[in-house]
Design a protein around this motif. Structure first.
Motif, mmCIF file in Angstrom:
data_model
loop_
_atom_site.group_PDB
_atom_site.id
_atom_site.type_symbol
_atom_site.label_atom_id
_atom_site.label_comp_id
_atom_site.label_asym_id
_atom_site.label_seq_id
_atom_site.Cartn_x
_atom_site.Cartn_y
_atom_site.Cartn_z
ATOM 1 N N MET A 1 60.651 -40.277 -50.608
ATOM 2 C CA MET A 1 60.013 -39.890 -49.370
ATOM 3 C C MET A 1 60.503 -38.522 -48.896
ATOM 4 O O MET A 1 59.730 -37.752 -48.367
ATOM 5 C CB MET A 1 60.283 -40.961 -48.303
ATOM 6 C CG MET A 1 59.465 -40.751 -47.057
ATOM 7 S SD MET A 1 57.713 -40.881 -47.339
ATOM 8 C CE MET A 1 57.271 -42.089 -46.169
ATOM 9 N N ALA A 2 61.806 -38.223 -49.097
ATOM 10 C CA ALA A 2 62.357 -36.934 -48.660
ATOM 11 C C ALA A 2 61.647 -35.777 -49.348
ATOM 12 O O ALA A 2 61.426 -34.738 -48.745
ATOM 13 C CB ALA A 2 63.853 -36.878 -48.916
ATOM 14 N N ASP A 3 61.295 -35.959 -50.618
ATOM 15 C CA ASP A 3 60.578 -34.899 -51.322
ATOM 16 C C ASP A 3 59.239 -34.620 -50.666
ATOM 17 O O ASP A 3 58.809 -33.480 -50.582
ATOM 18 C CB ASP A 3 60.375 -35.272 -52.797
ATOM 19 C CG ASP A 3 61.662 -35.218 -53.595
ATOM 20 O OD1 ASP A 3 62.580 -34.494 -53.165
ATOM 21 O OD2 ASP A 3 61.758 -35.897 -54.624
ATOM 22 N N ASP A 4 58.567 -35.673 -50.192
ATOM 23 C CA ASP A 4 57.275 -35.502 -49.542
ATOM 24 C C ASP A 4 57.396 -34.629 -48.299
ATOM 25 O O ASP A 4 56.603 -33.726 -48.110
ATOM 26 C CB ASP A 4 56.691 -36.861 -49.155
ATOM 27 C CG ASP A 4 56.328 -37.705 -50.375
ATOM 28 O OD1 ASP A 4 56.108 -37.121 -51.455
ATOM 29 O OD2 ASP A 4 56.261 -38.930 -50.233
ATOM 30 N N ILE A 5 58.385 -34.899 -47.467
ATOM 31 C CA ILE A 5 58.554 -34.118 -46.238
ATOM 32 C C ILE A 5 58.964 -32.685 -46.565
ATOM 33 O O ILE A 5 58.542 -31.736 -45.898
ATOM 34 C CB ILE A 5 59.531 -34.792 -45.240
ATOM 35 C CG1 ILE A 5 59.403 -34.154 -43.845
ATOM 36 C CG2 ILE A 5 60.957 -34.724 -45.716
ATOM 37 C CD1 ILE A 5 58.139 -34.476 -43.139
ATOM 38 N N ASN A 6 59.760 -32.505 -47.609
ATOM 39 C CA ASN A 6 60.136 -31.150 -48.031
ATOM 40 C C ASN A 6 58.923 -30.374 -48.523
ATOM 41 O O ASN A 6 58.773 -29.181 -48.245
ATOM 42 C CB ASN A 6 61.219 -31.201 -49.104
ATOM 43 C CG ASN A 6 62.549 -31.660 -48.558
ATOM 44 O OD1 ASN A 6 62.841 -31.466 -47.384
ATOM 45 N ND2 ASN A 6 63.349 -32.290 -49.391
ATOM 46 N N GLU A 7 58.054 -31.063 -49.243
ATOM 47 C CA GLU A 7 56.832 -30.429 -49.746
ATOM 48 C C GLU A 7 55.912 -30.048 -48.582
ATOM 49 O O GLU A 7 55.359 -28.952 -48.542
ATOM 50 C CB GLU A 7 56.121 -31.409 -50.680
ATOM 51 C CG GLU A 7 55.071 -30.765 -51.549
ATOM 52 C CD GLU A 7 54.546 -31.750 -52.580
ATOM 53 O OE1 GLU A 7 53.315 -31.981 -52.565
ATOM 54 O OE2 GLU A 7 55.355 -32.274 -53.367
ATOM 55 N N VAL A 8 55.765 -30.947 -47.637
ATOM 56 C CA VAL A 8 54.948 -30.674 -46.451
ATOM 57 C C VAL A 8 55.537 -29.500 -45.667
ATOM 58 O O VAL A 8 54.813 -28.603 -45.224
ATOM 59 C CB VAL A 8 54.828 -31.930 -45.561
ATOM 60 C CG1 VAL A 8 54.183 -31.595 -44.225
ATOM 61 C CG2 VAL A 8 54.050 -33.020 -46.275
ATOM 62 N N ALA A 9 56.866 -29.491 -45.514
ATOM 63 C CA ALA A 9 57.523 -28.399 -44.789
ATOM 64 C C ALA A 9 57.317 -27.068 -45.501
ATOM 65 O O ALA A 9 57.041 -26.047 -44.854
ATOM 66 C CB ALA A 9 59.013 -28.689 -44.629
#
Length: 108
Positions: A1-9
């Protein structure tokens, strides 16, 4: 999930950079952008034991850079204690005087 938020950011940052470049090229875009902008700035105060105590001044401004509100934050991370105290105009004037020559520049 952390990768998803990093990608969105990362995508959001690219979008913001494109917008800022557009703002930099057009006076009309600049006016529209800055009419909507408010800024908050947090200044961390130096201290001898930052792992034990952290304090900072947070202030919010209008698009023109006029300070509309300010708070002083104090934290003792080890004890999980945190407080925020409003800063009155009289005290805020001392900080404004201290930082009057501050401006953003790249450290190249």
């Amino acid at each position: 999930m952390a990768d998803d938020i990093n990608e969105v950011a990362a995508k959001k940052l690219k979008s913001r950079v494109r917008k800022i470049k557009k703002v930099n090229k057009s006076e009309e875009e600049k006016v529209k952008f800055f009419d909507q902008l408010g800024v908050s700035v947090e200044i961390y105060m130096p201290n001898r034991k930052p792992e034990e105590v952290s304090d900072s001044l947070i202030f919010w401004t209008t698009p023109e850079g006029k300070i509309v509100d300010a708070e002083f934050s104090y934290e003792e991370p080890e004890n999980e204690k945190f407080a925020q105290v409003p800063v009155d105009v009289k005290d805020l004037k001392a900080f404004v005087e201290a930082f009057k020559d501050f401006k953003l520049e790249l450290d190249e």
